[in-house]
Motif scaffolding. Structure first.
Motif, PDB file in Angstrom:
ATOM      1  N   ASN A 736      -9.871  34.740 -49.031  1.00 55.15           N
ATOM      2  CA  ASN A 736      -8.722  34.408 -48.210  1.00 55.15           C
ATOM      3  C   ASN A 736      -9.228  33.862 -46.877  1.00 55.15           C
ATOM      4  O   ASN A 736     -10.361  33.356 -46.801  1.00 55.15           O
ATOM      5  CB  ASN A 736      -7.831  35.641 -48.004  1.00 55.15           C
ATOM      6  CG  ASN A 736      -6.930  35.911 -49.179  1.00 55.15           C
ATOM      7  OD1 ASN A 736      -5.897  35.265 -49.344  1.00 55.15           O
ATOM      8  ND2 ASN A 736      -7.309  36.877 -50.031  1.00 55.15           N
ATOM      9  N   LYS A 737      -8.425  33.964 -45.840  1.00 55.71           N
ATOM     10  CA  LYS A 737      -8.822  33.502 -44.507  1.00 55.71           C
ATOM     11  C   LYS A 737      -8.651  34.610 -43.476  1.00 55.71           C
ATOM     12  O   LYS A 737      -8.292  34.363 -42.331  1.00 55.71           O
ATOM     13  CB  LYS A 737      -7.987  32.278 -44.108  1.00 55.71           C
ATOM     14  CG  LYS A 737      -8.187  31.069 -45.009  1.00 55.71           C
ATOM     15  CD  LYS A 737      -7.307  29.910 -44.568  1.00 55.71           C
ATOM     16  CE  LYS A 737      -7.477  28.706 -45.491  1.00 55.71           C
ATOM     17  NZ  LYS A 737      -6.590  27.566 -45.093  1.00 55.71           N
ATOM     18  N   PHE A 738      -8.897  35.847 -43.905  1.00 56.04           N
ATOM     19  CA  PHE A 738      -8.817  36.956 -42.961  1.00 56.04           C
ATOM     20  C   PHE A 738      -9.919  36.805 -41.920  1.00 56.04           C
ATOM     21  O   PHE A 738     -11.045  36.389 -42.233  1.00 56.04           O
ATOM     22  CB  PHE A 738      -8.963  38.294 -43.696  1.00 56.04           C
ATOM     23  CG  PHE A 738      -7.768  38.656 -44.543  1.00 56.04           C
ATOM     24  CD1 PHE A 738      -6.550  38.947 -43.959  1.00 56.04           C
ATOM     25  CD2 PHE A 738      -7.873  38.706 -45.932  1.00 56.04           C
ATOM     26  CE1 PHE A 738      -5.449  39.278 -44.740  1.00 56.04           C
ATOM     27  CE2 PHE A 738      -6.789  39.038 -46.716  1.00 56.04           C
ATOM     28  CZ  PHE A 738      -5.565  39.321 -46.115  1.00 56.04           C
ATOM     29  N   GLU A 739      -9.604  37.195 -40.688  1.00 56.27           N
ATOM     30  CA  GLU A 739     -10.568  37.057 -39.592  1.00 56.27           C
ATOM     31  C   GLU A 739     -10.557  38.321 -38.750  1.00 56.27           C
ATOM     32  O   GLU A 739      -9.809  39.256 -39.003  1.00 56.27           O
ATOM     33  CB  GLU A 739     -10.212  35.832 -38.747  1.00 56.27           C
ATOM     34  CG  GLU A 739      -8.817  35.857 -38.177  1.00 56.27           C
ATOM     35  CD  GLU A 739      -8.420  34.540 -37.534  1.00 56.27           C
ATOM     36  OE1 GLU A 739      -9.162  33.556 -37.715  1.00 56.27           O
ATOM     37  OE2 GLU A 739      -7.382  34.509 -36.857  1.00 56.27           O
ATOM     38  N   GLY A 740     -11.417  38.329 -37.751  1.00 51.42           N
ATOM     39  CA  GLY A 740     -11.537  39.503 -36.906  1.00 51.42           C
ATOM     40  C   GLY A 740     -12.474  40.524 -37.508  1.00 51.42           C
ATOM     41  O   GLY A 740     -13.192  40.261 -38.478  1.00 51.42           O
ATOM     42  N   GLU A 741     -12.493  41.713 -36.922  1.00 55.39           N
ATOM     43  CA  GLU A 741     -13.418  42.752 -37.356  1.00 55.39           C
ATOM     44  C   GLU A 741     -12.836  43.580 -38.511  1.00 55.39           C
ATOM     45  O   GLU A 741     -11.623  43.639 -38.699  1.00 55.39           O
ATOM     46  CB  GLU A 741     -13.746  43.673 -36.180  1.00 55.39           C
ATOM     47  CG  GLU A 741     -14.462  42.965 -35.042  1.00 55.39           C
ATOM     48  CD  GLU A 741     -14.875  43.932 -33.945  1.00 55.39           C
ATOM     49  OE1 GLU A 741     -14.493  45.119 -34.029  1.00 55.39           O
ATOM     50  OE2 GLU A 741     -15.584  43.510 -33.014  1.00 55.39           O
ATOM     51  N   ILE A 742     -13.746  44.181 -39.255  1.00 54.75           N
ATOM     52  CA  ILE A 742     -13.317  45.166 -40.255  1.00 54.75           C
ATOM     53  C   ILE A 742     -12.921  46.428 -39.500  1.00 54.75           C
ATOM     54  O   ILE A 742     -13.734  47.017 -38.795  1.00 54.75           O
ATOM     55  CB  ILE A 742     -14.455  45.477 -41.244  1.00 54.75           C
ATOM     56  CG1 ILE A 742     -14.896  44.211 -41.977  1.00 54.75           C
ATOM     57  CG2 ILE A 742     -14.016  46.549 -42.248  1.00 54.75           C
ATOM     58  CD1 ILE A 742     -16.118  44.404 -42.855  1.00 54.75           C
ATOM     59  N   PRO A 743     -11.663  46.871 -39.595  1.00 50.99           N
ATOM     60  CA  PRO A 743     -11.219  47.988 -38.753  1.00 50.99           C
ATOM     61  C   PRO A 743     -11.819  49.325 -39.184  1.00 50.99           C
ATOM     62  O   PRO A 743     -12.066  49.563 -40.364  1.00 50.99           O
ATOM     63  CB  PRO A 743      -9.700  47.975 -38.958  1.00 50.99           C
ATOM     64  CG  PRO A 743      -9.498  47.360 -40.295  1.00 50.99           C
ATOM     65  CD  PRO A 743     -10.596  46.350 -40.461  1.00 50.99           C
ATOM     66  N   GLU A 744     -12.038  50.191 -38.196  1.00 54.06           N
ATOM     67  CA  GLU A 744     -12.559  51.530 -38.467  1.00 54.06           C
ATOM     68  C   GLU A 744     -11.611  52.329 -39.366  1.00 54.06           C
ATOM     69  O   GLU A 744     -12.044  53.178 -40.143  1.00 54.06           O
ATOM     70  CB  GLU A 744     -12.771  52.288 -37.148  1.00 54.06           C
ATOM     71  CG  GLU A 744     -13.933  51.800 -36.314  1.00 54.06           C
ATOM     72  CD  GLU A 744     -15.266  52.357 -36.791  1.00 54.06           C
ATOM     73  OE1 GLU A 744     -15.252  53.338 -37.575  1.00 54.06           O
ATOM     74  OE2 GLU A 744     -16.310  51.826 -36.387  1.00 54.06           O
ATOM     75  N   CYS A 745     -10.299  52.022 -39.303  1.00 55.39           N
ATOM     76  CA  CYS A 745      -9.320  52.815 -40.059  1.00 55.39           C
ATOM     77  C   CYS A 745      -9.537  52.728 -41.558  1.00 55.39           C
ATOM     78  O   CYS A 745      -9.047  53.576 -42.309  1.00 55.39           O
ATOM     79  CB  CYS A 745      -7.906  52.374 -39.704  1.00 55.39           C
ATOM     80  SG  CYS A 745      -7.528  50.674 -40.180  1.00 55.39           S
ATOM     81  N   ILE A 746     -10.289  51.718 -42.002  1.00 53.15           N
ATOM     82  CA  ILE A 746     -10.526  51.606 -43.444  1.00 53.15           C
ATOM     83  C   ILE A 746     -11.350  52.783 -43.957  1.00 53.15           C
ATOM     84  O   ILE A 746     -11.320  53.110 -45.139  1.00 53.15           O
ATOM     85  CB  ILE A 746     -11.201  50.253 -43.769  1.00 53.15           C
ATOM     86  CG1 ILE A 746     -10.916  49.844 -45.215  1.00 53.15           C
ATOM     87  CG2 ILE A 746     -12.703  50.288 -43.486  1.00 53.15           C
ATOM     88  CD1 ILE A 746     -11.300  48.428 -45.548  1.00 53.15           C
TER      89      ILE A 746
END
Length: 914
Positions: A736-746
């Motif tokens: 896909n085209k997701f951007e930004g950081e991988i969140p800690e909440c995962i």
């Protein structure tokens, strides 16, 4: 005056005196009226319940018709028996009286202190507990509370009823067959834990009959039962019993019937009988009994009429001495490890009505002499290694109702009409998965199957007959035809490469499977009249055209609609209603266009929705988050777009376990707000490890499973995972085209097994919180723009079997060493020139570090091969927790099973009368 008596007068006086004395004596011996207090108590007991008097069954079976204030003598009421001398009520039979309501210890029932026999079976006491006041009825010899919706712990006071000879607390349970996803359809309501089974029974030494079927006991069986010499019947079906069952109980001198069925953790060996036994019925089905069956031991069971050893772990040869049990009418040995041939001596069992030998390792030809067992109504030889022809003699058993021969290596041509024409009672026929060439009866002009064979077919299984299935072809390939068996409930003609238009089953159909054929043309509109249809599976055909609008007619019946991998097109119609019973919709791998139909939110019972691999154009369907039972959501496509956003409420997709949004054009950051509410991905339910996502239905008292499946792309090819474990959790947001950081909440998704975020535009460092997902077995972060070091916390992932961070050119530092990281080869780190350490040739500390190449802007539409297959040689965990028993590789006509490749992780799972 003359006072002398004539002889006539003397005789008359004498006669009158005698009559008077006789009448007085008769009055002295007349049964007294019942005691008024007991009569009033009985009426108050009746009035404390709601009685359903609306049904025809009530009108024909009600005992309460005679219970009136006018009749002062309750001893004459139906269901009431009194003592002839005292007038006290000693027997009360209110079984099947349509009582509805709760009962407690203040009930006037317990004023009947002289009661000896009490039967309250087949009523509805509305989940009330068994009152402890039953212990006050100390004269009871017979107590039957079965089938009455009692709930909770059985009271200790029952153990004080020392005179009991018959105790029946069985089948206080509910049937979860429609909503359950497990194999345990019956959910017990009563439990026996405090007191335990041992404490309840210890003093009931006069017991002759003990019925505790479907009581949750969860204990071993006390050895002292072997001292209860009066016992004639023991029924302990599905009680959660475990440990070794005391063998000496089988040798009780008066024991006639014993059932230990469906206690899967109960162990033992076939009991030794050194002398003739009075046993008439022996049921060990669904236990862990094992070993060989002694030929001399079973020979002494010459009173036996019912023997059920199905679904155990017995092995060896079927003992030939079973043929000496001349009274046997029921013999079930299925799903064991018996080998060799069917013993010739079984032909002596001329009273047999059921012979069930399926699921073993029996070999040879099917014996023709089986047809001489003329009383047989049920013959099952499925899932063995029989070969050769179906004996011609099998056309003779006119009483046969069920014939199951599937999953063998039977061959030859089978003339459907000649074989089954005379079987007027044949209801279920299973010939699937053989090498038979089936010749179906057809009329000379239309080639449509005739009804010259029995019209009573309810279940017809003809799948995978090796493409030698003739008689269903039509001269006009676009013309529909209706199959002739008017009572057909189940039809499976899958895997025969049949061509032409799709056959239309009769209106009685409940389950229709026709996957893996070459049927073409539109789905006939006549399908919209199948208002009893629950399962429609047409996977892997060449059906085209639009989905009929009139399928809306099936909303109230249809559980499963699976049309995967056809050529269907047009918009998905708005045919989903509030009455929908659908649990699975799979329209993937077709050519549907347009938007997702908004009426899907009406399918409140939906568990699986897969509309991937179509040409739909829409945004993320956050409005589906209201579906409380949705567990699998497949939206893999090419044209879904936009930002995922936030859930409408705090419970968006509350039970979601599997979500596939891969190969779309979604943008923005990863949806942390959704991760925070996906609670089913946070929990590790060890108890569910042995069950699979499925829908369950019944037809003619038999339960049928439809197991949900999922497609995962591996190396550019689709793999169908035929079974999904209840514990399986997966997120695939790749390509896909997701951007930004991988969140800690995962990191809070601790039940997650597969996480794929590859081929996006993710930046930042890999969050150490990924190390909290202890169940993780596949992690793919490749082809992003991550930087920094690989967190050492990932070394905590002891089940990680696949790891890919390739083509993140700004990753630097040492690769973690040890544990699972020792099993990954260099391809997991391709294109990352800042990494060092095994398995890369560059060792950490080398000052001559090559500079990473200048990275060009990545094409977010490019795909990355999902290298699942590469994990197999170095696999050290429990790949996808054994979610998949095997998978089908869809490539030409070959099927590959990986069942033996995966080493399943061992987790501690939760531990009629027959």
């Amino acid at each position: 005056m003359d006072f002398s008596f004539s002889p006539f007068i003397f005789i008359l006086i004498t006669a009158c005196f005698s009559f008077s004395c006789s009448a007085a004596a008769a009055d002295d011996h007349a049964q007294p009226l019942c005691h008024s207090q007991e009569r009033i108590g009985l009426l108050k007991f009746k009035e404390s319940f709601v009685i359903d008097n609306s049904s025809d069954a009530f009108a024909s079976n009600s005992k309460f018709t005679s219970w009136t204030q006018v009749d002062q003598d309750c001893c004459s009421w139906d269901g009431v028996e009194c003592d002839e001398e005292t007038g006290h009520v000693i027997e009360l039979d209110l079984s099947s009286c349509f009582l509805y309501g709760s009962i407690n210890s203040t009930s006037t029932l317990f004023q009947l202190s002289q009661l000896q026999k009490l039967n309250l079976a087949y009523n509805n006491f509305s989940y009330s507990q068994i009152p402890s006041a039953f212990g006050n009825l100390s004269r009871l010899t017979y107590l039957n509370l079965s089938h009455s919706y009692f709930y909770g712990q059985i009271p200790l006071e029952i153990s004080q009823l020392y005179k009991l000879s018959s105790l029946d607390l069985s089948l206080n349970a509910v049937d979860d067959v429609v909503d359950s996803s497990s194999d345990d359809f019956i959910r017990p309501l009563l439990e026996l834990k405090s007191p335990s089974l041992s404490r309840l029974l210890r003093n009931l030494t006069n017991l002759e009959q003990l019925y505790l079927d479907y009581v949750d006991i969860s204990s071993t069986v006390p050895v002292f039962l072997a001292n209860f010499t009066s016992l004639r019947s023991i029924f302990l079906r599905d009680c959660g019993l475990f440990g070794e069952f005391p063998e000496t109980i089988f040798r009780l001198p008066n024991l006639q019937s014993i059932s230990l069925r469906d206690n899967k953790d109960l162990t033992g060996y076939f009991p030794e009988f050194h002398y003739r036994s009075p046993l008439e019925s022996l049921v060990l089905r669904g236990t862990s009994y094992s070993g060989n069956i002694s030929t001399t031991s079973i020979e002494n069971l010459d009173s036996l009429s019912y023997l059920d050893l199905g679904a155990c772990k017995f092995s060896g040869l079927i003992p030939r001495t079973i043929g000496k049990l001349s009274k046997l009418t029921y013999l079930d040995l299925k799903k064991n490890n018996f080998e060799g041939q069917i013993p010739y001596s079984l032909q002596n069992l001329t009273q047999l009505t059921k012979l069930e030998l399926s699921g073993n390792q029996l070999i040879g030809h099917i014996p023709p002499w089986l047809a001489n067992l003329t009383q047989l109504t049920h013959l099952s030889l499925s899932e063995n290694n029989f070969h050769g022809n179906v004996p011609e003699s099998f056309s003779r058993p006119v009483n046969l109702e069920i014939l199951e021969l599937c999953c063998n290596a039977l061959s030859g041509t089978l003339d459907f009409d000649n074989m089954f024409l005379h079987m007027k009672h044949l209801f279920a026929l299973e010939l699937s998965e053989n090498k038979l060439s089936l010749l179906m009866p057809t009329s000379e002009t239309s080639k449509i199957p005739n009804v010259t064979t029995t019209p009573k077919f309810g279940h017809l299984g003809l799948s995978s007959c090796y493409n030698s299935f003739t008689g269903f072809e039509l001269d006009l390939p676009r013309k529909s035809f209706v199959l002739p068996w008017v009572g057909l409930g189940i039809l499976d003609i899958s895997g025969n490469l049949l061509e032409g238009s799709l056959p239309v089953p009769p209106p009685s159909i409940i389950i229709y499977e026709s996957r893996d054929n070459k049927f073409s043309g539109k789905i006939p509109a006549m399908f919209c009249n199948l208002i009893s249809l629950q399962y429609l599976d047409l996977i892997n055909n060449k059906l085209s055209g639009e989905l009929p609008q009139c399928l809306k007619n099936l909303s109230g019946s249809l559980f499963v609609l699976n049309l995967r991998n056809n050529h269907l097109q047009g918009s998905i119609p708005e045919i989903w209603t509030n009455e929908s019973q659908l649990k699975m919709i799979d329209l993937s791998h077709n050519r549907f266009q347009g938007r997702l139909p908004r009426s899907l939110h009406s399918c409140s019972k939906l568990q699986v929705l897969n509309i991937g691999n179509n040409e739909l154009e829409d945004v993320f369907p956050s409005w589906l988050g209201t579906l409380q039972d949705l567990r699998v959501l497949g939206l893999r496509s090419k044209h879904l777009h936009g930002v995922i956003g936030k859930p409408f409420s705090d419970s968006g997709f509350p039970h979601l376990q599997v979500i596939d949004l891969s190969y779309n054009n979604f943008t923005g950051t990863l949806p942390c707000e959704y991760f925070q509410v996906w609670n089913s991905m946070k929990h590790i339910d060890v108890a569910a490890n042995s069950s699979y996502l499925k829908s369950i239905s019944r037809f003619k008292n038999a339960a049928f499973h439809y197991e949900y499946s999922i497609i995962i792309t591996i190396k550019g090819m689709d793999r169908v995972f035929e079974q999904i474990q209840d514990v399986f959790a997966m997120i695939d947001f790749s390509s896909n085209k997701f951007e930004g950081e991988i969140p800690e909440c995962i990191g809070s998704l601790q039940g997650l097994h597969v996480l794929s975020l590859s081929n996006n535009i993710l930046t930042g460092s890999m969050p150490p919180a990924l190390g909290n997902i202890l169940q993780l077995e596949s992690l793919d972060l490749s082809q992003n723009r991550l930087f920094g070091e690989i967190p050492h916390q990932l070394m905590q992932l002891n089940f990680l079997a696949f790891f890919n961070v390739s083509h993140n050119p700004n990753l630097t530092g040492p690769i973690p060493q040890g544990n699972q990281f020792g099993t990954f080869d260099s391809s997991s780190y391709d294109g990352n020139f800042g990494l060092c350490g095994n398995p890369l040739p560059r060792k950490c500390g080398n000052s001559e570090s090559p500079k990473p190449p200048t990275s060009e802007k990545k094409d977010s539409k490019s795909s990355i091969e999902f290298h699942w297959i590469t994990i197999l040689p170095g696999y050290a965990g429990g790949l996808v927790v054994g979610i998949v028993i095997g998978y089908t590789l869809i490539t030409y006509e070959h099927v590959y099973w990986l069942m033996k490749i995966f080493r399943l992780r061992q987790l501690n799972a939760r531990s009629g009368r027959r």
